[in-house]
Design an enzyme around this catalytic site. Sequence first.
Site, PDB file in Angstrom:
ATOM      1  N   HIS A 135       0.872  -1.180   0.000  1.00 12.15           N
ATOM      2  CA  HIS A 135       0.000   0.000   0.000  1.00 12.15           C
ATOM      3  C   HIS A 135       0.909   1.230   0.000  1.00 12.15           C
ATOM      4  O   HIS A 135       2.024   1.191   0.537  1.00 12.15           O
ATOM      5  CB  HIS A 135      -0.848  -0.043   1.276  1.00 12.15           C
ATOM      6  CG  HIS A 135      -1.886   1.013   1.390  1.00 12.15           C
ATOM      7  ND1 HIS A 135      -1.613   2.282   1.823  1.00 12.15           N
ATOM      8  CD2 HIS A 135      -3.215   0.976   1.140  1.00 12.15           C
ATOM      9  CE1 HIS A 135      -2.734   2.984   1.835  1.00 12.15           C
ATOM     10  NE2 HIS A 135      -3.719   2.226   1.416  1.00 12.15           N
ATOM     11  N   ASP A 215       3.331  -4.642   7.927  1.00 16.09           N
ATOM     12  CA  ASP A 215       2.115  -3.835   7.803  1.00 16.09           C
ATOM     13  C   ASP A 215       0.940  -4.792   8.025  1.00 16.09           C
ATOM     14  O   ASP A 215       0.608  -5.600   7.150  1.00 16.09           O
ATOM     15  CB  ASP A 215       2.073  -3.207   6.400  1.00 16.09           C
ATOM     16  CG  ASP A 215       0.757  -2.476   6.140  1.00 16.09           C
ATOM     17  OD1 ASP A 215      -0.178  -2.613   6.951  1.00 16.09           O
ATOM     18  OD2 ASP A 215       0.673  -1.789   5.108  1.00 16.09           O
ATOM     19  N   GLN A 218      -4.371  -5.016   7.246  1.00 15.58           N
ATOM     20  CA  GLN A 218      -5.465  -5.867   6.754  1.00 15.58           C
ATOM     21  C   GLN A 218      -5.560  -7.178   7.508  1.00 15.58           C
ATOM     22  O   GLN A 218      -6.415  -8.011   7.190  1.00 15.58           O
ATOM     23  CB  GLN A 218      -5.275  -6.160   5.251  1.00 15.58           C
ATOM     24  CG  GLN A 218      -5.419  -4.964   4.350  1.00 15.58           C
ATOM     25  CD  GLN A 218      -6.830  -4.378   4.332  1.00 15.58           C
ATOM     26  OE1 GLN A 218      -7.796  -5.003   4.784  1.00 15.58           O
ATOM     27  NE2 GLN A 218      -6.961  -3.163   3.829  1.00 15.58           N
ATOM     28  N   LYS A 241      -9.907  -0.400  10.959  1.00 14.87           N
ATOM     29  CA  LYS A 241     -10.101  -1.579  10.103  1.00 14.87           C
ATOM     30  C   LYS A 241     -10.405  -2.823  10.928  1.00 14.87           C
ATOM     31  O   LYS A 241     -10.416  -3.939  10.404  1.00 14.87           O
ATOM     32  CB  LYS A 241      -8.845  -1.822   9.258  1.00 14.87           C
ATOM     33  CG  LYS A 241      -8.608  -0.764   8.184  1.00 14.87           C
ATOM     34  CD  LYS A 241      -7.475  -1.171   7.274  1.00 14.87           C
ATOM     35  CE  LYS A 241      -6.891  -0.043   6.489  1.00 14.87           C
ATOM     36  NZ  LYS A 241      -7.745   0.453   5.422  1.00 14.87           N
TER      37      LYS A 241
END
Length: 422
Positions: A135, A215, A218, A241
């Site tokens: 991302h 990261d 998600q 999220k």
Amino acid sequence: MTALPVLKQPRLSSRFWDDVRADFPVLHQHVGNKPLIYLDNAATTHKPSAVIDVLTRFYQQDNSNVHRGLHALSMRSTDGYEAARICSAKFINAAVPEEIVFTRGTTESINLVAQSWGAANLKKGDVVLITEMEHHSNLVPWQMITERTGATLRYVPVIGENAELGLDLDALDKLLTPEVKLFAFTHISNTLGVINPVAELCAKAKKVGALTLIDAAQSVGHELIDVQALGCDFLAFSGHKMAGPTGIGVLYGRKALLDAMPPWQGGGGMITSVEFFQSKWKPAPERFEAGTPNVADAIALHAAMDYLDALGRPRISAHDHKLAAQAYAALSELPGIRILGPKGARSGLVSFALKDAHAHDVVTFADQDGIALRGGHHCNQPLMRKLGLPSTVRASFYVYNNTAEIDALVASMRKIIKFFGA
Ligand code: 7TS
């Protein structure tokens, strides 16, 4: 909050998930004259009443600044804020709460590492290694700091087509040279749904003495994460999220590393003493939390973590994977569709392109059916360019989605394909 019962056995009955769905007030609405079907969870998830209530209660009963007050409200706020830190540490199995820095989210967490660790440690000849599926928030900060320090930015390629898309692990072995000082990679790709073998990537980086940053934007609200078992040095995620509020996130960093890093922002709360021309810093994590922190949202993030723990992340990921498999199988029957990412072993999202319809048109048409999708480059511009796609349509799932909604998604796509004449 009313905690959900912690069930010992995975129970995937639709009744259980119907009850979960009932916890999310925003879902009980119509868009136009259609019931809302929210499939944009990779962008942000909704919040259960348990989280919304904690946020409201904080402002109604406790609101005060932290760390500097000796009155009752300030002590309550400080206790709540620090309890959220302890909870965050447990949520990812950090060794001690001091390894948790509260930030605005994944983006700020990664920028903190780049601007603090990167500025202090990188020099010409050093390499920062990332991957082609990052991302922008795990790409642009590394462009900025390598440009500033003279270090070099390198990429692990994404190879394969459609269902075979993934990291080139053979290339990784060649790219991991002793010059690599940091290897930063995503756990789950927000565009491909690929789940990277993060423990293996950390082990490989360790062999050449490189630090690792995961990261987990998600993944952390969907999968169990154990930073000690993974052996990573940094890990970043966002509250919004994972059923928590916007404006709050976490940077996990190994204590010894954080304590050796300079502050990146100066102000109140991060110093032990200030003179006119010099100051002394507190140890981590306070050193990295200058100014009034986001107390309310940290406390609400705690409520979100409790909520997810009560559901159980293994159960959440099984639910997400089931919906993704259903969507993949049904969508792949449609004419002119190109689905990105693996058929099996994918996260709870499916990203695809239709031969005759632009993603933005698809999303606009789906909106008429009450379905919230996302269309675009998903902040993966270099990867999309490499794949020769201007954009894709993405459907992403969470705890409140169900099989009937996947059926509705597929029916809507069928209509759109017919309309555009595929
Ligand atoms: N990393 C990944 C893998 C992401 O998917 C996102 C956001 C971020 C980092 C940045 O998170 P933030 O909370 O700091 O903004 N992804 C998306 C998306 O896919 N659509 O909207 C935001």
